[in-house]
Design an enzyme around this catalytic site. Structure first.
Site, PDB file in Angstrom:
ATOM      1  N   GLU A   1      -1.520  -1.094  -7.498  1.00 47.96           N
ATOM      2  CA  GLU A   1      -0.751  -1.692  -6.441  1.00 47.96           C
ATOM      3  C   GLU A   1      -1.578  -1.415  -5.039  1.00 47.96           C
ATOM      4  O   GLU A   1      -2.079  -0.189  -4.862  1.00 47.96           O
ATOM      5  CB  GLU A   1       0.695  -1.373  -5.913  1.00 47.96           C
ATOM      6  CG  GLU A   1       1.058  -2.101  -4.884  1.00 47.96           C
ATOM      7  CD  GLU A   1       2.725  -1.852  -4.557  1.00 47.96           C
ATOM      8  OE1 GLU A   1       3.362  -2.336  -3.496  1.00 47.96           O
ATOM      9  OE2 GLU A   1       3.283  -1.016  -5.198  1.00 47.96           O
TER      10      GLU A   1
ATOM     11  N   ASN B   1       1.034  -7.260  -1.852  1.00 52.60           N
ATOM     12  CA  ASN B   1       2.156  -7.497  -1.394  1.00 52.60           C
ATOM     13  C   ASN B   1       2.323  -8.793  -0.581  1.00 52.60           C
ATOM     14  O   ASN B   1       1.357  -8.729   0.367  1.00 52.60           O
ATOM     15  CB  ASN B   1       2.824  -6.358  -0.545  1.00 52.60           C
ATOM     16  CG  ASN B   1       3.134  -5.148  -1.425  1.00 52.60           C
ATOM     17  OD1 ASN B   1       4.213  -5.330  -2.124  1.00 52.60           O
ATOM     18  ND2 ASN B   1       2.697  -4.174  -1.249  1.00 52.60           N
TER      19      ASN B   1
ATOM     20  N   ASP C   1       9.262  -8.008  -6.307  1.00 55.81           N
ATOM     21  CA  ASP C   1       9.336  -6.606  -5.981  1.00 55.81           C
ATOM     22  C   ASP C   1      10.797  -6.205  -5.534  1.00 55.81           C
ATOM     23  O   ASP C   1      11.674  -6.961  -5.056  1.00 55.81           O
ATOM     24  CB  ASP C   1       8.471  -6.297  -4.655  1.00 55.81           C
ATOM     25  CG  ASP C   1       8.040  -5.025  -4.514  1.00 55.81           C
ATOM     26  OD1 ASP C   1       8.268  -4.229  -5.257  1.00 55.81           O
ATOM     27  OD2 ASP C   1       7.254  -4.858  -3.390  1.00 55.81           O
TER      28      ASP C   1
ATOM     29  N   GLU D   1      10.005   1.446 -10.304  1.00 53.33           N
ATOM     30  CA  GLU D   1       9.648   2.292  -9.252  1.00 53.33           C
ATOM     31  C   GLU D   1      10.220   3.644  -9.137  1.00 53.33           C
ATOM     32  O   GLU D   1      11.115   3.954  -9.604  1.00 53.33           O
ATOM     33  CB  GLU D   1       9.326   1.349  -8.102  1.00 53.33           C
ATOM     34  CG  GLU D   1       8.855  -0.018  -8.028  1.00 53.33           C
ATOM     35  CD  GLU D   1       8.851  -0.767  -6.918  1.00 53.33           C
ATOM     36  OE1 GLU D   1       7.994  -0.420  -6.037  1.00 53.33           O
ATOM     37  OE2 GLU D   1       9.903  -1.440  -6.560  1.00 53.33           O
TER      38      GLU D   1
END
Length: 263
Positions: free
Chosen positions: A35, A93, A154, A211
């Site tokens: 990421e 993102n 997300d 996560e």
């Protein structure tokens, strides 16, 4: 806190740097994707985290400029690694607020079409920054997906309408919020929710990334429940692009040795 003029100056002088946090195989430690996160290398305040500039950028509608800067830095690394024989996926993102502006997709498309690698190696993680027009977002998400990139939801489980959007939009991946991992070892329904999220992703033909993994115990518990891919400090903290190449080789060996020792 920095003010708007300071942030704008930082964008102009390209002080915002891409940091990478790996998504890793819970069993082997292998990293196939990272990421891409933003840090501000401020000339007098040092390295600043996103809390010091993302809210202001969102209000001023400067998040597009930040994304395009991170995209340029990340793609340069991806091409370099590819030429060395390594494939590394990148995730960026994007907020639902950005998707409200149709010109955003146009600007993104212009940049993506210059990329000489398959766009399926790029993932855009959609963050919910507040209630939004579902129909408008779905249209923009479809436009984004049609470019050939992957879409990830997300912080799944904490948003305003995650399940509805999951049904309406062409997502390829779910990222389960780290809140569930944090409370994994405590009494309650957290383990049950994680199991159902894993089952939901499998039934929908999507991958799931867990996560917030910070300990061996969390990693092992998630493995037992069927999780395959995770992200968190257990594997690595976000690091500068310059550090990722050597880190990947060393950490993969260390992780394999640790996994054998745990058996």
């Amino acid at each position: 806190m920095p003010d708007a003029d300071d942030v704008l100056r930082g964008l102009w002088h390209r002080e915002f740097r891409a940091y990478l946090q790996p998504k890793f195989d819970l069993r082997t430690g292998k990293v196939d994707a990272v990421e891409v996160l933003a840090r501000w290398h401020h000339p007098t305040r040092g390295v600043l985290g996103p809390a010091s500039f993302i809210p202001l950028m969102a209000r001023k509608q400067w998040l597009d400029e930040l994304l395009f800067e991170l995209l340029e830095q990340g793609i340069a690394l991806q091409l370099k690694l590819h030429d060395q024989g390594t494939l590394l996926g990148l995730a960026f993102n994007v907020s639902l607020g950005q998707l409200q502006n149709s010109l955003f997709i146009d600007g993104l498309k212009t940049r993506l079409l210059r990329h000489r690698l398959p766009l399926s190696m790029l993932t855009f993680e959609i963050t919910e920054d507040g209630p939004s027009d579902v129909s408008g977002c779905v249209e923009q998400l479809n436009r984004l997906s049609n470019l050939g990139v992957r879409l990830s939801m997300d912080d799944f489980g904490t948003g305003y309408s995650s399940l509805l959007r999951l049904c309406q939009s062409p997502f390829h991946e779910i990222k389960l919020a780290g809140d569930f991992t944090l409370f994994l070892g405590r009494p309650g329904r957290y383990r049950l929710v994680i199991r159902h999220a894993l089952a939901l992703a499998e039934d929908l033909g999507m991958s799931l990334v867990v996560e917030g993994i910070e300990t061996v115990e969390q990693r092992d518990s998630l493995l037992q429940m069927g999780a395959r891919v995770g992200q968190g400090f257990f594997c690595a903290q976000p690091m500068l692009i310059d550090a990722i190449e050597g880190w990947m080789c060393k950490t993969y060996r260390d992780f394999r040795a640790q996994s054998r020792a745990d058996v």
